[in-house]
Design an enzyme around this catalytic site. Structure first.
Site, PDB file in Angstrom:
ATOM      1  N   LYS A  22       0.845  -1.213   0.000  1.00 50.62           N
ATOM      2  CA  LYS A  22       0.000   0.000   0.000  1.00 50.62           C
ATOM      3  C   LYS A  22       0.873   1.254   0.000  1.00 50.62           C
ATOM      4  O   LYS A  22       0.644   2.175  -0.779  1.00 50.62           O
ATOM      5  CB  LYS A  22      -0.904  -0.012   1.243  1.00 50.62           C
ATOM      6  CG  LYS A  22      -1.603   1.299   1.484  1.00 50.62           C
ATOM      7  CD  LYS A  22      -2.430   1.290   2.749  1.00 50.62           C
ATOM      8  CE  LYS A  22      -1.701   1.643   4.013  1.00 50.62           C
ATOM      9  NZ  LYS A  22      -1.383   3.069   4.207  1.00 50.62           N
ATOM     10  N   ASN A  23       1.878   1.285   0.882  1.00 51.08           N
ATOM     11  CA  ASN A  23       2.657   2.514   1.026  1.00 51.08           C
ATOM     12  C   ASN A  23       3.611   2.766  -0.139  1.00 51.08           C
ATOM     13  O   ASN A  23       4.170   3.855  -0.247  1.00 51.08           O
ATOM     14  CB  ASN A  23       3.437   2.509   2.343  1.00 51.08           C
ATOM     15  CG  ASN A  23       2.528   2.780   3.530  1.00 51.08           C
ATOM     16  OD1 ASN A  23       1.342   3.074   3.366  1.00 51.08           O
ATOM     17  ND2 ASN A  23       3.076   2.681   4.733  1.00 51.08           N
ATOM     18  N   CYS A 116      -4.648  12.799  13.448  1.00 46.97           N
ATOM     19  CA  CYS A 116      -5.246  11.489  13.238  1.00 46.97           C
ATOM     20  C   CYS A 116      -5.035  10.666  14.494  1.00 46.97           C
ATOM     21  O   CYS A 116      -4.411  11.125  15.444  1.00 46.97           O
ATOM     22  CB  CYS A 116      -4.674  10.804  12.005  1.00 46.97           C
ATOM     23  SG  CYS A 116      -3.036  10.186  12.254  1.00 46.97           S
ATOM     24  N   ARG A 121       0.789  14.509  13.264  1.00 41.94           N
ATOM     25  CA  ARG A 121       1.230  14.297  11.884  1.00 41.94           C
ATOM     26  C   ARG A 121       1.162  15.554  11.022  1.00 41.94           C
ATOM     27  O   ARG A 121       0.376  15.648  10.074  1.00 41.94           O
ATOM     28  CB  ARG A 121       0.436  13.169  11.246  1.00 41.94           C
ATOM     29  CG  ARG A 121       0.628  11.868  11.976  1.00 41.94           C
ATOM     30  CD  ARG A 121      -0.057  10.731  11.300  1.00 41.94           C
ATOM     31  NE  ARG A 121       0.734  10.127  10.257  1.00 41.94           N
ATOM     32  CZ  ARG A 121       0.354   9.053   9.596  1.00 41.94           C
ATOM     33  NH1 ARG A 121      -0.775   8.478   9.857  1.00 41.94           N
ATOM     34  NH2 ARG A 121       1.117   8.549   8.660  1.00 41.94           N
ATOM     35  N   LEU A 125       7.040  20.060   6.962  1.00 40.52           N
ATOM     36  CA  LEU A 125       8.306  19.833   6.253  1.00 40.52           C
ATOM     37  C   LEU A 125       8.085  19.768   4.734  1.00 40.52           C
ATOM     38  O   LEU A 125       8.938  20.218   3.962  1.00 40.52           O
ATOM     39  CB  LEU A 125       8.984  18.549   6.752  1.00 40.52           C
ATOM     40  CG  LEU A 125       9.310  18.531   8.258  1.00 40.52           C
ATOM     41  CD1 LEU A 125       9.857  17.182   8.685  1.00 40.52           C
ATOM     42  CD2 LEU A 125      10.314  19.637   8.603  1.00 40.52           C
ATOM     43  N   ASP A 307       5.208   0.795  11.944  1.00 39.65           N
ATOM     44  CA  ASP A 307       4.018   0.091  11.447  1.00 39.65           C
ATOM     45  C   ASP A 307       3.961  -1.373  11.898  1.00 39.65           C
ATOM     46  O   ASP A 307       2.978  -2.064  11.628  1.00 39.65           O
ATOM     47  CB  ASP A 307       3.952   0.167   9.912  1.00 39.65           C
ATOM     48  CG  ASP A 307       3.532   1.549   9.436  1.00 39.65           C
ATOM     49  OD1 ASP A 307       3.116   2.376  10.258  1.00 39.65           O
ATOM     50  OD2 ASP A 307       3.621   1.807   8.213  1.00 39.65           O
ATOM     51  N   ARG A 399      -8.541  -0.359   5.104  1.00 44.01           N
ATOM     52  CA  ARG A 399      -7.709   0.669   4.470  1.00 44.01           C
ATOM     53  C   ARG A 399      -6.371   0.097   4.011  1.00 44.01           C
ATOM     54  O   ARG A 399      -5.773   0.622   3.073  1.00 44.01           O
ATOM     55  CB  ARG A 399      -7.426   1.813   5.464  1.00 44.01           C
ATOM     56  CG  ARG A 399      -8.590   2.751   5.675  1.00 44.01           C
ATOM     57  CD  ARG A 399      -8.122   3.954   6.454  1.00 44.01           C
ATOM     58  NE  ARG A 399      -6.798   4.342   6.003  1.00 44.01           N
ATOM     59  CZ  ARG A 399      -5.793   4.737   6.780  1.00 44.01           C
ATOM     60  NH1 ARG A 399      -5.954   4.822   8.076  1.00 44.01           N
ATOM     61  NH2 ARG A 399      -4.627   5.062   6.279  1.00 44.01           N
TER      62      ARG A 399
HETATM   63  C1  UD1 Z   1       4.508   7.033   6.409  1.00 40.95           C
HETATM   64  C2  UD1 Z   1       3.677   5.803   6.232  1.00 40.95           C
HETATM   65  C3  UD1 Z   1       3.169   5.292   7.582  1.00 40.95           C
HETATM   66  C4  UD1 Z   1       4.359   5.101   8.530  1.00 40.95           C
HETATM   67  C5  UD1 Z   1       5.225   6.347   8.594  1.00 40.95           C
HETATM   68  C6  UD1 Z   1       6.496   6.151   9.375  1.00 40.95           C
HETATM   69  C7  UD1 Z   1       2.668   6.105   4.055  1.00 40.95           C
HETATM   70  C8  UD1 Z   1       1.434   6.405   3.262  1.00 40.95           C
HETATM   71  N1  UD1 Z   1       2.540   6.134   5.374  1.00 40.95           N
HETATM   72  O1  UD1 Z   1       3.682   8.039   6.981  1.00 40.95           O
HETATM   73  O2  UD1 Z   1       2.514   4.054   7.360  1.00 40.95           O
HETATM   74  O3  UD1 Z   1       3.866   4.826   9.820  1.00 40.95           O
HETATM   75  O4  UD1 Z   1       5.609   6.753   7.259  1.00 40.95           O
HETATM   76  O5  UD1 Z   1       7.235   5.112   8.847  1.00 40.95           O
HETATM   77  O6  UD1 Z   1       3.711   5.814   3.516  1.00 40.95           O
HETATM   78  N2  UD1 Z   1       6.623  14.916  10.500  1.00 40.95           N
HETATM   79  C9  UD1 Z   1       6.667  16.277  10.790  1.00 40.95           C
HETATM   80  N3  UD1 Z   1       6.432  17.150   9.767  1.00 40.95           N
HETATM   81  C10 UD1 Z   1       6.187  16.746   8.485  1.00 40.95           C
HETATM   82  C11 UD1 Z   1       6.159  15.370   8.203  1.00 40.95           C
HETATM   83  C12 UD1 Z   1       6.392  14.470   9.236  1.00 40.95           C
HETATM   84  O7  UD1 Z   1       6.879  16.658  11.916  1.00 40.95           O
HETATM   85  O8  UD1 Z   1       6.007  17.601   7.607  1.00 40.95           O
HETATM   86  C13 UD1 Z   1       6.858  13.932  11.597  1.00 40.95           C
HETATM   87  C14 UD1 Z   1       5.638  13.044  11.865  1.00 40.95           C
HETATM   88  O9  UD1 Z   1       4.721  13.673  12.732  1.00 40.95           O
HETATM   89  C15 UD1 Z   1       6.294  11.828  12.484  1.00 40.95           C
HETATM   90  C16 UD1 Z   1       7.614  11.716  11.708  1.00 40.95           C
HETATM   91  O10 UD1 Z   1       7.851  13.016  11.165  1.00 40.95           O
HETATM   92  O11 UD1 Z   1       6.571  12.030  13.827  1.00 40.95           O
HETATM   93  C17 UD1 Z   1       7.606  10.707  10.586  1.00 40.95           C
HETATM   94  O12 UD1 Z   1       6.444  10.908   9.787  1.00 40.95           O
HETATM   95  P1  UD1 Z   1       6.417  10.554   8.237  1.00 40.95           P
HETATM   96  O13 UD1 Z   1       7.592   9.730   7.869  1.00 40.95           O
HETATM   97  O14 UD1 Z   1       6.177  11.795   7.463  1.00 40.95           O
HETATM   98  O15 UD1 Z   1       5.115   9.656   8.159  1.00 40.95           O
HETATM   99  P2  UD1 Z   1       4.146   9.564   6.935  1.00 40.95           P
HETATM  100  O16 UD1 Z   1       4.929   9.795   5.696  1.00 40.95           O
HETATM  101  O17 UD1 Z   1       2.925  10.381   7.190  1.00 40.95           O
END
Ligand code: UD1
Length: 420
Positions: A22-23, A116, A121, A125, A307, A399
């Site tokens: 999925k990811n 969420c 989240r 960035l 995950d 999902r």
């Molecule tokens: C993706 C995965 C999710 C997995 C996660 C971490 C998908 C669709 N989802 O989620 O299944 O659990 O990676 O491996 O691929 N953060 C910020 N600012 C930002 C972006 C992120 O502070 O702009 C923080 C988040 O709150 C979190 C950390 O960075 O604490 C990592 O998040 P991120 O890697 O971005 O997770 P997702 O990409 O949303």
């Protein structure tokens, strides 16, 4: 609403075929926005998140023909550049269209994803990096409004934190940008690697694939032609079924898998007493006598994935001794703990650290799924609980797990999908 009903069982036996990730599929579908041809994608999982993203693209004017495990996407007919609230609220990963739409059309609006179940989240960035590439960004009426009428400009980007969808978004934005973009502290997850490899094979040169520093050579605004490709196997689905084998002391094979993506998960299962036989694309877990306690800290790839945290927490309830599981990525990712406690688990939570004192006798009851991976932890617990467990709100499972009920049933689980 649908719910799952499981009976505790003695063991599972057989082979489970792992679906496409999925990811990986989500950014790859978003990537089609960069293309001028229609693209065939193979090995897509049948999960609701994929349908949601295809619906989003359809709403923008693309055509998507999804049959069996293949989709043909044509984005040459896109006329809209706004991802509306009704879709984004159901799936945060909708943010993945921001980079590609903005870089191709010079304008994009995406409803701002809210918090969420697993934490805040933010997407700050993603936005900061796009601004560095020359985009003007405003938040208005709950929408991110981004514009770059003359296209984005490549530049050095340093992510303060490693972000998976953030890296994917900026790689896609950089693909059609003017000049080169160097992303430092990039995510190295296999799903990001596949996105980079496909772009690299189809006209967007990317250096450093699989490392923390990526350099994307932009095409100066030119859309690309993308050849047919196959999505990599879902390492989290694979890890979940390996945990099902471990918790039930079963001999279980998972097929169509990429063992090298599962290094940290297999290492922790080994520490817990499991043994394996592997081929190029199968892993067989052998029954173990006892499950040993474990220490786990979730981190970015190649370390142990957040995950898989919930599933290992369920497994730890069956270990002989005290396990310590620390969640480093998401502040609220322990919602499954209270449901596991209701089944009889002895878990103490202290901030981001869960202490599990096994071995616990679990008993079936009504429990509530709270997020995608938390739901699968409840399924694992239900497999070894005494009596019947009813898992409610399984739309979370839908999902991200392709045909979970059928796959588990085929290897001997007593599982039914029922309606309230
Ligand atoms: C993706 C995965 C999710 C997995 C996660 C971490 C998908 C669709 N989802 O989620 O299944 O659990 O990676 O491996 O691929 N953060 C910020 N600012 C930002 C972006 C992120 O502070 O702009 C923080 C988040 O709150 C979190 C950390 O960075 O604490 C990592 O998040 P991120 O890697 O971005 O997770 P997702 O990409 O949303």
């Amino acid at each position: 609403m649908d719910y799952l009903q499981l009976e505790g069982i003695k063991s599972l036996n057989g082979t489970i075929k792992i679906s496409g990730a999925k990811n990986a599929s989500l950014p790859l579908i978003a990537m089609t926005i960069l293309a001028k041809n229609s693209i065939h994608i193979k090995n897509l999982p049948h999960v609701v998140d994929i349908n949601t993203l295809l619906k989003l693209l359809t709403n923008l004017g693309a055509t998507c023909d999804f049959r069996d495990d293949r989709v043909v996407v044509d984005t040459s007919t896109i006329t809209e550049t706004k991802a509306t609230y009704d879709i984004v609220k159901t799936m945060r990963a909708s943010i993945l269209v921001l980079g590609p739409i903005l870089t191709r059309f010079g304008h994009c609006e995406v409803s701002l994803p809210g918090g969420c179940a697993i934490g805040q989240r933010p997407v700050d960035l993603h936005l900061k990096a796009l601004e560095q590439m020359g985009a003007s960004i405003a938040i208005k009426n709950g929408y991110i409004e981004a514009s770059a009428p003359n296209g984005l400009k490549g530049c050095p980007i340093i992510f303060d934190k490693i972000t998976v969808t953030g890296t994917a978004n900026i790689v896609m934005a950089a693909a059609l940008a003017h000049g080169n973009t160097t992303i430092t502290n990039a995510a190295r997850e296999p799903e990001v690697v596949q996105l980079c490899e496909i772009l690299n094979a189809n006209g967007v040169k990317i250096d450093g694939i699989g490392t923390a520093v990526l350099t994307v050579h932009g095409t100066n605004g030119k859309c690309i032609d993308i050849q047919e490709f196959t999505v990599i196997p879902d390492r989290i689905e694979a890890g979940t079924y390996l945990c099902a084998g471990a918790i039930t002391h079963s001999e279980l094979t998972i097929s169509h898998v990429e063992p090298k993506h599962l290094g940290s998960v297999l290492a922790k299962l080994e520490e817990m007493g499991s043994t394996f036989t592997q081929t190029e694309d199968t892993i067989t877990i052998h029954p173990s006598q006892n499950i040993k306690p474990v220490k786990i800290t979730t981190q970015e790839y190649p370390a142990f994935p957040t995950d898989m945290q919930a599933q290992f927490l369920a497994l730890a309830t069956q270990a002989d001794g005290v396990s310590i599981i620390e969640e480093r990525l998401f502040e609220n990712r322990f919602m499954h703990v209270s449901e596991l406690q209701r089944m009889g688990a002895d878990i103490t939570l202290n901030g981001s650290v869960a202490t599990v004192s096994g071995k616990n006798s679990l008993s079936g009851t009504d429990v509530m799924a709270t997020d995608l991976r938390a739901s699968s932890a409840l399924v694992l617990a239900a497999l070894v609980a005494e009596g019947t467990t009813n898992i409610h709100r399984i739309y979370h499972l839908d999902r991200g797990y392709d045909r979970l009920k059928e796959k588990l049933e085929d290897v001997g689980a007593k599982i039914k999908r029922l309606k309230d």
